[in-house]
Design a protein around this motif. Sequence first.
Motif, PDB file in Angstrom:
ATOM      1  N   LEU A   1      43.056  42.564  32.416  1.00  0.00           N
ATOM      2  CA  LEU A   1      42.456  42.947  31.297  1.00  0.00           C
ATOM      3  C   LEU A   1      40.960  42.925  31.279  1.00  0.00           C
ATOM      4  CD1 LEU A   1      44.769  40.716  28.898  1.00  0.00           C
ATOM      5  CD2 LEU A   1      44.954  43.107  29.422  1.00  0.00           C
ATOM      6  N   ASP A   2      40.346  44.098  31.172  1.00  0.00           N
ATOM      7  CA  ASP A   2      38.987  44.342  31.169  1.00  0.00           C
ATOM      8  C   ASP A   2      38.262  43.350  32.030  1.00  0.00           C
ATOM      9  OD1 ASP A   2      36.710  45.436  29.963  1.00  0.00           O
ATOM     10  OD2 ASP A   2      36.517  44.013  28.336  1.00  0.00           O
ATOM     11  N   VAL A   3      38.539  43.362  33.247  1.00  0.00           N
ATOM     12  CA  VAL A   3      37.861  42.400  34.082  1.00  0.00           C
ATOM     13  C   VAL A   3      36.707  43.118  34.813  1.00  0.00           C
ATOM     14  CG1 VAL A   3      40.167  41.082  34.694  1.00  0.00           C
ATOM     15  CG2 VAL A   3      39.530  43.355  36.309  1.00  0.00           C
ATOM     16  N   SER A   4      35.664  42.204  35.075  1.00  0.00           N
ATOM     17  CA  SER A   4      34.343  42.845  35.676  1.00  0.00           C
ATOM     18  C   SER A   4      34.038  41.890  36.693  1.00  0.00           C
ATOM     19  CB  SER A   4      33.212  43.043  34.612  1.00  0.00           C
ATOM     20  OG  SER A   4      33.582  43.834  33.575  1.00  0.00           O
ATOM     21  N   ARG A   5      33.091  42.306  37.549  1.00  0.00           N
ATOM     22  CA  ARG A   5      32.847  41.183  38.921  1.00  0.00           C
ATOM     23  C   ARG A   5      31.278  41.864  39.156  1.00  0.00           C
ATOM     24  NH1 ARG A   5      33.303  36.144  40.863  1.00  0.00           N
ATOM     25  NH2 ARG A   5      31.998  36.264  43.083  1.00  0.00           N
ATOM     26  N   THR A   6      30.483  40.883  38.971  1.00  0.00           N
ATOM     27  CA  THR A   6      29.080  40.989  39.230  1.00  0.00           C
ATOM     28  C   THR A   6      28.764  39.980  40.327  1.00  0.00           C
ATOM     29  OG1 THR A   6      28.603  41.625  37.023  1.00  0.00           O
ATOM     30  CG2 THR A   6      26.693  41.078  38.493  1.00  0.00           C
ATOM     31  N   PHE A   7      28.130  40.493  41.522  1.00  0.00           N
ATOM     32  CA  PHE A   7      27.450  39.859  42.586  1.00  0.00           C
ATOM     33  C   PHE A   7      26.035  39.659  42.382  1.00  0.00           C
ATOM     34  CE2 PHE A   7      31.454  41.225  44.072  1.00  0.00           C
ATOM     35  CZ  PHE A   7      32.339  40.065  44.534  1.00  0.00           C
ATOM     36  N   GLY A   8      25.323  38.549  42.639  1.00  0.00           N
ATOM     37  CA  GLY A   8      23.992  38.391  42.640  1.00  0.00           C
ATOM     38  C   GLY A   8      23.492  38.144  41.204  1.00  0.00           C
ATOM     39  N   HIS A   9      22.275  37.902  41.245  1.00  0.00           N
ATOM     40  CA  HIS A   9      21.588  37.721  39.919  1.00  0.00           C
ATOM     41  C   HIS A   9      20.235  38.466  39.685  1.00  0.00           C
ATOM     42  CE1 HIS A   9      24.195  34.152  39.538  1.00  0.00           C
ATOM     43  NE2 HIS A   9      23.962  33.705  40.600  1.00  0.00           N
ATOM     44  N   GLY A  10      20.191  38.783  38.386  1.00  0.00           N
ATOM     45  CA  GLY A  10      18.570  39.371  38.044  1.00  0.00           C
ATOM     46  C   GLY A  10      18.498  40.768  38.657  1.00  0.00           C
ATOM     47  N   ALA A  11      17.645  41.155  39.320  1.00  0.00           N
ATOM     48  CA  ALA A  11      17.257  42.376  39.682  1.00  0.00           C
ATOM     49  C   ALA A  11      18.164  42.729  40.782  1.00  0.00           C
ATOM     50  CB  ALA A  11      15.672  42.603  40.103  1.00  0.00           C
ATOM     51  N   GLN A  12      18.703  41.702  41.766  1.00  0.00           N
ATOM     52  CA  GLN A  12      19.678  41.881  42.689  1.00  0.00           C
ATOM     53  C   GLN A  12      21.127  41.845  42.357  1.00  0.00           C
ATOM     54  OE1 GLN A  12      18.193  42.278  45.852  1.00  0.00           O
ATOM     55  NE2 GLN A  12      16.123  41.954  44.789  1.00  0.00           N
ATOM     56  N   ALA A  13      21.407  41.938  40.991  1.00  0.00           N
ATOM     57  CA  ALA A  13      22.716  41.864  40.664  1.00  0.00           C
ATOM     58  C   ALA A  13      23.399  43.090  40.902  1.00  0.00           C
ATOM     59  CB  ALA A  13      22.871  41.599  39.252  1.00  0.00           C
TER      60      ALA A  13
ATOM     61  N   LEU B   1      32.759  45.585  39.872  1.00  0.00           N
ATOM     62  CA  LEU B   1      33.864  46.241  39.083  1.00  0.00           C
ATOM     63  C   LEU B   1      33.397  46.120  37.607  1.00  0.00           C
ATOM     64  CD1 LEU B   1      37.145  44.282  40.103  1.00  0.00           C
ATOM     65  CD2 LEU B   1      36.526  46.770  40.213  1.00  0.00           C
ATOM     66  N   ASP B   2      33.779  47.081  36.620  1.00  0.00           N
ATOM     67  CA  ASP B   2      33.084  47.021  35.455  1.00  0.00           C
ATOM     68  C   ASP B   2      34.393  47.523  34.330  1.00  0.00           C
ATOM     69  OD1 ASP B   2      31.453  47.240  33.170  1.00  0.00           O
ATOM     70  OD2 ASP B   2      30.353  48.943  33.810  1.00  0.00           O
ATOM     71  N   GLY B   3      34.812  46.424  33.480  1.00  0.00           N
ATOM     72  CA  GLY B   3      35.774  46.880  32.700  1.00  0.00           C
ATOM     73  C   GLY B   3      37.163  47.452  33.026  1.00  0.00           C
ATOM     74  N   VAL B   4      37.701  46.845  34.213  1.00  0.00           N
ATOM     75  CA  VAL B   4      38.782  47.635  34.717  1.00  0.00           C
ATOM     76  C   VAL B   4      39.784  46.657  34.074  1.00  0.00           C
ATOM     77  CG1 VAL B   4      40.397  47.932  36.803  1.00  0.00           C
ATOM     78  CG2 VAL B   4      37.683  48.180  36.806  1.00  0.00           C
ATOM     79  N   SER B   5      41.002  47.657  33.591  1.00  0.00           N
ATOM     80  CA  SER B   5      42.466  47.013  33.093  1.00  0.00           C
ATOM     81  C   SER B   5      43.545  47.659  33.869  1.00  0.00           C
ATOM     82  CB  SER B   5      42.519  47.241  31.548  1.00  0.00           C
ATOM     83  OG  SER B   5      41.540  46.477  31.072  1.00  0.00           O
ATOM     84  N   ILE B   6      44.479  47.124  34.412  1.00  0.00           N
ATOM     85  CA  ILE B   6      45.677  47.795  35.068  1.00  0.00           C
ATOM     86  C   ILE B   6      46.886  46.698  34.953  1.00  0.00           C
ATOM     87  CG2 ILE B   6      44.153  48.582  37.111  1.00  0.00           C
ATOM     88  CD1 ILE B   6      45.616  46.301  38.595  1.00  0.00           C
ATOM     89  N   GLU B   7      48.029  47.622  34.922  1.00  0.00           N
ATOM     90  CA  GLU B   7      49.466  46.916  34.807  1.00  0.00           C
ATOM     91  C   GLU B   7      50.196  47.161  35.937  1.00  0.00           C
ATOM     92  OE1 GLU B   7      50.818  48.203  30.999  1.00  0.00           O
ATOM     93  OE2 GLU B   7      49.832  46.758  29.745  1.00  0.00           O
ATOM     94  N   LEU B   8      50.991  46.306  36.409  1.00  0.00           N
ATOM     95  CA  LEU B   8      51.851  46.431  37.586  1.00  0.00           C
ATOM     96  C   LEU B   8      53.237  45.917  36.943  1.00  0.00           C
ATOM     97  CD1 LEU B   8      52.418  46.922  40.458  1.00  0.00           C
ATOM     98  CD2 LEU B   8      52.052  44.423  40.989  1.00  0.00           C
ATOM     99  N   HIS B   9      54.146  46.866  36.790  1.00  0.00           N
ATOM    100  CA  HIS B   9      55.378  46.914  36.448  1.00  0.00           C
ATOM    101  C   HIS B   9      56.537  46.206  37.441  1.00  0.00           C
ATOM    102  CE1 HIS B   9      54.294  50.543  33.675  1.00  0.00           C
ATOM    103  NE2 HIS B   9      53.888  49.222  33.191  1.00  0.00           N
ATOM    104  N   ALA B  10      57.461  45.634  36.897  1.00  0.00           N
ATOM    105  CA  ALA B  10      58.416  44.906  37.814  1.00  0.00           C
ATOM    106  C   ALA B  10      59.280  46.084  38.784  1.00  0.00           C
ATOM    107  CB  ALA B  10      59.546  44.330  37.107  1.00  0.00           C
ATOM    108  N   GLY B  11      59.089  45.859  40.111  1.00  0.00           N
ATOM    109  CA  GLY B  11      59.958  46.764  41.087  1.00  0.00           C
ATOM    110  C   GLY B  11      59.154  47.852  41.261  1.00  0.00           C
TER     111      GLY B  11
END
Length: 698
Positions: A380-392, A396-406
């Motif tokens: 649900l709305d997952v993001s991932r930032t590596f680094g800090h400041g100007a080096q960030a 991933l930016d606001g990704v949402s996915i669903e995986l169904h059974a089978g």
Amino acid sequence: MNRPASSRPALATFSAPRDDDALALVGLTVAYRVRGRERDVLTDVSLRIRRGEAYGLVGESGCGKSTVALAALRYLPRNGRVKAGRIAIAGDDVLALDADGLRTLRANAVSMVYQDPASALNPTLTIARQLNEAFEAAGADASVARSRSHAMLERVRIADPGRVLASYAHQLSGGMQQRVVIAMALASNPALLILDEPTTGLDATVEAEVLDLIARLRAELGMAVLLISHDLAVIGRMCERVGVLYAGRLVEEGVTRDVFERARHPYTVGLLRCLPAHGRNKHAGALDTIPGELPAPGASAPGCIYAPRCRLADARCRVEAPPPHRMTSPHGEQMSRCHYHERAIELPFGNLIGGGDGSQTSSHSPSNPDAEPRVVLRALDVSRTFGHGAQAVRALDGVSIELHAGETLGLVGESGSGKTTLARMLLGLNAPDAGGAVELDGKRLHAHVARRRADERAALRVVFQHPDASLNRALPVKRLIERALSRPRDDTQADRQASDESRIAGLLEAVRVPARYLVARARQLSGGLKQRVAIAQAFAGEPRIVICDEPTSALDVSVQAAILNLLARLQRERGVSYLFISHDLDVVRYLADRIVVLYAGRIVENGPAGAVFDGPWHPYTETLLAARALGVASANSTQATGRGCIFSAHCPRKVGAICDEAPPSLADAGGGHRILCHIPVDELRAQQSATSVTQAAT
């Protein structure tokens, strides 16, 4: 590939090197000493590559392809030796060279690019130091080496050579690492370039760029290329001629077009049939596979070496070894070691096309067709930032996915698009930025795997792209799988031991790992065997969800077909769900029920597999499909900047300022198919249809 009409292909068999040979192997036999006994791994192999020619070498893992390359360079391990034959590179008798002569040959006449570029680069040295060393080994002084290093990186299409030269290997993407390794290999301007699986693990667009680069440099430098690959499409695009190895023997050879259009050996026919057909998926039936397994190294038997696996074999094949039959084909001479080469193309199918195993039925179809499919895993709305400041860097930016059974959810996109980062967050190996969440069966999972419950960890398993990331190199195969088995708590020790042995045997049979490897340690296995063991290990715990991160990228086509059939069967029988990450779009189309396309950390398209592959497409998806089908290169994913569409800087269908100034919204293309683009769906469909007509006409 176009060739001058006046040129003649090299003969399929011959008795001595020629002056125009970049590489000639004559009657090459190579043996390894294992447990005090010599075992032949190459037997009487004869092939030649003319100067400026590209020659492809194909065959299953363990057939001896890499041994051919190592023998040519005299890089065999200590327990290997050339028992018979001749090796000539650019006119030099390789086996007759002393240490100084061999060093000179390697520095000036021949170079090799290995399968895993990371293993060919020293992680403790900068790229500049390593590339300088390559030029210095070819005779340049330090100052000349530095200038040539910068120029060579420009030549291999690296946009910022200064930054790359100052970097370490781990700071570069896989595609960038491969370009650096190619630059090092070209430092000596070699007469022969050997490429051992150079595109394994690269996405479609980066693969297209690397292959285009190799073809361009080959034309500029006039060098010959020996391309070892399990990717038959790559061989078809790059090579004038192809040789097919089986159990250390060259069983077929000829002009690539002739061999691929009318193969003359049942083994070649089998390899070609293992490929997922265009537009076909798992519900249309299992892929055809090659029955049985490779003979053990050094195994000797009367008759044809392929007879135990051949559907055309008869009594003659089991007692009489076939000679190299030579015949004239439309574009040159073709050789086949088969008694029945005239009808090899008529080889019966092993699996019933159309789903004789019951695979036509969707594995995840609910009993009530009106019921909503159950969601087992959700981001649900997952993001991932590596680094800090100007080096960030926002991976991933606001990704949402669903995986169904089978079901199988396919995740595609270039290197750097965020596919593996998303997988690591689902597994709890990376935590999402604040505000995002991962849920299992509707319940929030802790961001760190160590804080998850045992049943939550058991529910999710992973098959990594590089099996060395998941296998302890010091442990035998049996122990690796045994440690991952799930067992009932009330089993007695005797029952557990018997059950373990039975299940391990079943898992190894399913992934086609011969029982003789039970006692082998992971470090003793080939890349393909390691990946099969890693897949068996993942399923040993009977998970409900398996995240497959490029699980077939290191496998040859016959094993790939068996693995895809296995994944489809386990899904039908156990209802297991897959998040399937792959750069091979044909594999994704075969296995996936739904597709998510990532670019620069954002979802640009998603929907049912048929709808996504048949169009209309997001312009980025269109570029991916074109790169795979036509070898067209495109720009790599980059971190999104600005306020507009993240693909606007590279989009071939950019409509104007709106693409740079305003973010697009998801457009509904029908049937759950959504596209993130300013261009209306009907207009995209019309534009892409017109492009397809133009391409077909040309």
